[in-house]
Design an enzyme around this catalytic site. Structure first.
Site, short mmCIF file in Angstrom:
data_model
loop_
_atom_site.label_atom_id
_atom_site.label_comp_id
_atom_site.label_asym_id
_atom_site.label_seq_id
_atom_site.Cartn_x
_atom_site.Cartn_y
_atom_site.Cartn_z
N GLY A 239 53.03 -17.19 65.24
CA GLY A 239 53.82 -17.15 64.02
C GLY A 239 53.17 -17.69 62.77
O GLY A 239 53.70 -17.53 61.67
N GLY A 275 48.76 -14.38 66.74
CA GLY A 275 48.38 -12.97 66.62
C GLY A 275 47.86 -12.70 65.22
O GLY A 275 46.66 -12.56 64.98
N ARG A 276 48.79 -12.68 64.28
CA ARG A 276 48.47 -12.32 62.90
C ARG A 276 47.36 -13.19 62.30
O ARG A 276 46.48 -12.68 61.61
CB ARG A 276 49.75 -12.48 62.06
CG ARG A 276 49.66 -11.98 60.64
CD ARG A 276 50.94 -12.38 59.87
NE ARG A 276 52.14 -12.02 60.58
CZ ARG A 276 52.76 -10.85 60.46
NH1 ARG A 276 52.30 -9.94 59.63
NH2 ARG A 276 53.87 -10.60 61.15
N CYS A 342 56.60 13.13 54.90
CA CYS A 342 57.82 13.60 54.24
C CYS A 342 58.95 12.60 54.40
O CYS A 342 59.94 12.87 55.10
CB CYS A 342 58.19 14.97 54.79
SG CYS A 342 56.82 16.11 54.59
C1 LIG Z 1 54.58 -11.34 68.29
C2 LIG Z 1 54.55 -12.58 69.11
C3 LIG Z 1 53.56 -13.55 68.91
C4 LIG Z 1 52.54 -13.46 67.80
O1 LIG Z 1 53.12 -13.65 66.55
P1 LIG Z 1 52.19 -13.77 65.24
O2 LIG Z 1 53.15 -13.96 64.15
O3 LIG Z 1 51.43 -12.51 65.12
O4 LIG Z 1 51.31 -14.96 65.44
C5 LIG Z 1 53.52 -14.62 69.76
N1 LIG Z 1 54.43 -14.75 70.77
C6 LIG Z 1 55.41 -13.85 70.98
C7 LIG Z 1 56.36 -14.06 72.08
C8 LIG Z 1 55.51 -12.74 70.16
O5 LIG Z 1 56.47 -11.84 70.37
#
Ligand SMILES: *Cc1c(COP(=O)(O)O)cnc(C)c1O
Length: 412
Positions: A239, A275-276, A342
């Site tokens: 997150g 992730g991000r 579209c």
């Molecule tokens: C999507 C997700 C993440 C990664 O979130 P980011 O904001 O991209 O760091 C981590 N854990 C779970 C359970 C997720 O669904």
């Protein structure tokens, strides 16, 4: 910090000219930087040095096999949310005991695949899912390790579509139900609760919601101990946000320090699921201006990338910085940057000041490495873009551009 920089008036990915890549591989084109992925992973992971921890990259952010291999090679574990992501993670060479499995709707077949592989644990999101996991584990004669995903009811102050830890969200179990679930497991076979988990949302730009959630989990841990339940792991999810525009998210070291302060006397191994923050600024989307067009109310740049390639602007109204690949110092005009699909929601930017570029010129859409290609589709029968992984002067075709034949591959 990322490795997309201008040299002599042209945008480069590491040591490779984007103009040359677009010429050779066509557009729309995803370009990732291996050095940036590596740097982001190491910066994140080392922020928790001193804590017993494992960084499990969230596969859904960017699940390209070459990217997963790169991260696995750096020692990353993986956070998966489907059988398909398990398949990818294993193919990338990730050790199963570094894989955690999240998601509200795991099916029996997916649970079996994960048990067969021997993953570290399942993040369980409901009582019904717990029963299903026990049933599958019994049928294959295995013990399933689990963590319960606790919904701490914390507002992450992010976009409502990517907030996941509030009472109204579908994710996890509230604290009362979680306590009952751990207690229930004590009397059951084929199941071993070894951790607790939460993931409160994405693109967080402050540490406070993380601290609030962690405090709730620590209070919960106290209750578990009072009940005589001993767990070994704490998973704080992902997150952490990135800079798309002018956001100033905390550096991972700030996040790491906050955790070290709060967990000084807590004997739990920490799992993180970024992730991000690893992938977002490690990739760009390169697109060509197909036409320019104006009406009395708007100027449009019609480009060859669309919502099927990068859906975040259409889905969340997200901002992505857009710039010329070869800046020419022209005056800015107000544009909507739109794709060929579209739908009126098919845009990459709205009311954006951009130089008055011409038909045939290249634009770079920044911060497209996370939730870019991984959310792409074939809508409007558009073959999906090519993905390149640049490493210094080397260019790896991480995914070939799809062909028209690919579109029909599974059809009668
Ligand atoms: C999507 C997700 C993440 C990664 O979130 P980011 O904001 O991209 O760091 C981590 N854990 C779970 C359970 C997720 O669904």
């Amino acid at each position: 910090m990322h490795h997309f920089e201008y040299r002599d008036g042209t945008l480069f990915a590491e040591d490779v000219s984007i103009t040359n890549l677009a010429r050779e591989y066509g557009t729309p084109l995803y370009v990732y930087s291996a050095a940036t992925f590596t740097r982001h992973f190491k910066a994140f992971d080392s922020a928790f040095d001193g804590l017993d921890h494992l960084t499990c990259y969230s596969v859904k952010a960017n699940s390209n096999l070459s990217v997963l291999k790169l991260l696995a090679g750096l020692g990353a574990g993986m956070d998966i949310v489907s059988g398909g992501e398990l398949f990818r993670a294993l193919k990338a060479g990730v050790s199963p005991d570094k894989i955690v499995y999240s998601g509200v709707g795991k099916r029996a077949a997916e649970i079996r695949e994960a048990l067969d592989a021997g993953i570290l644990w399942f993040n369980v999101e409901s009582g019904a899912e717990l029963l299903e996991i026990i049933e599958v584990a019994r049928s294959v004669g295995k013990v399933a390790r689990v963590s319960f995903r606790i919904n701490p009811d914390v507002d992450p102050q992010t976009h409502p579509y990517i907030s996941t830890g509030m009472k109204k969200n579908k994710f996890g179990l509230d604290i009362e139900h979680s306590l009952k679930a751990y207690a229930m497991c004590a009397d059951l076979e084929n199941i071993e609760p070894i951790g607790m988990d939460c993931h409160i949302g994405s693109q967080l730009t402050s540490i406070e919601p993380f601290k609030e959630a962690l405090q709730k989990l620590l209070d919960f841990y106290g209750k578990l101990k009072d009940m005589g339940i001993d767990i070994k792991y704490l998973d704080l999810g992902g997150g952490l946000g990135i800079t798309y525009d002018e956001e100033a998210p905390p550096h991972p070291t700030e996040f790491g320090q906050a955790l070290k302060d709060m967990l000084a006397d807590v004997p739990l191994k920490v799992i993180l699921e970024p992730g991000r923050v690893i992938a977002g600024n490690s990739g760009i989307l390169v697109t060509e201006v197909v036409y320019t067009k104006s009406n009395p109310s708007r100027n449009f740049l019609i480009v060859d990338a669309a919502m099927n390639d990068l859906v975040r602007p259409s889905l969340y109204g997200s901002y992505h910085r857009i710039a010329e690949v070869e800046p020419k110092g022209r005056e800015a005009m107000l544009y909507d940057v739109v794709g060929p699909i579209c739908e009126s929601s098919d845009f990459l930017a709205r009311e954006r000041d951009l130089p008055a570029v011409e038909q045939g010129e290249l634009l770079a859409v920044f911060s497209a490495g996370a939730y870019g290609f991984s959310m792409s589709s074939n809508y409007n029968s558009r073959p999906r873009a090519c993905e390149l992984l640049v490493d210094g002067e080397k260019v790896i075709v991480a995914r070939k551009r799809e062909t028209y034949d690919d579109l029909l591959d599974k059809e009668l």
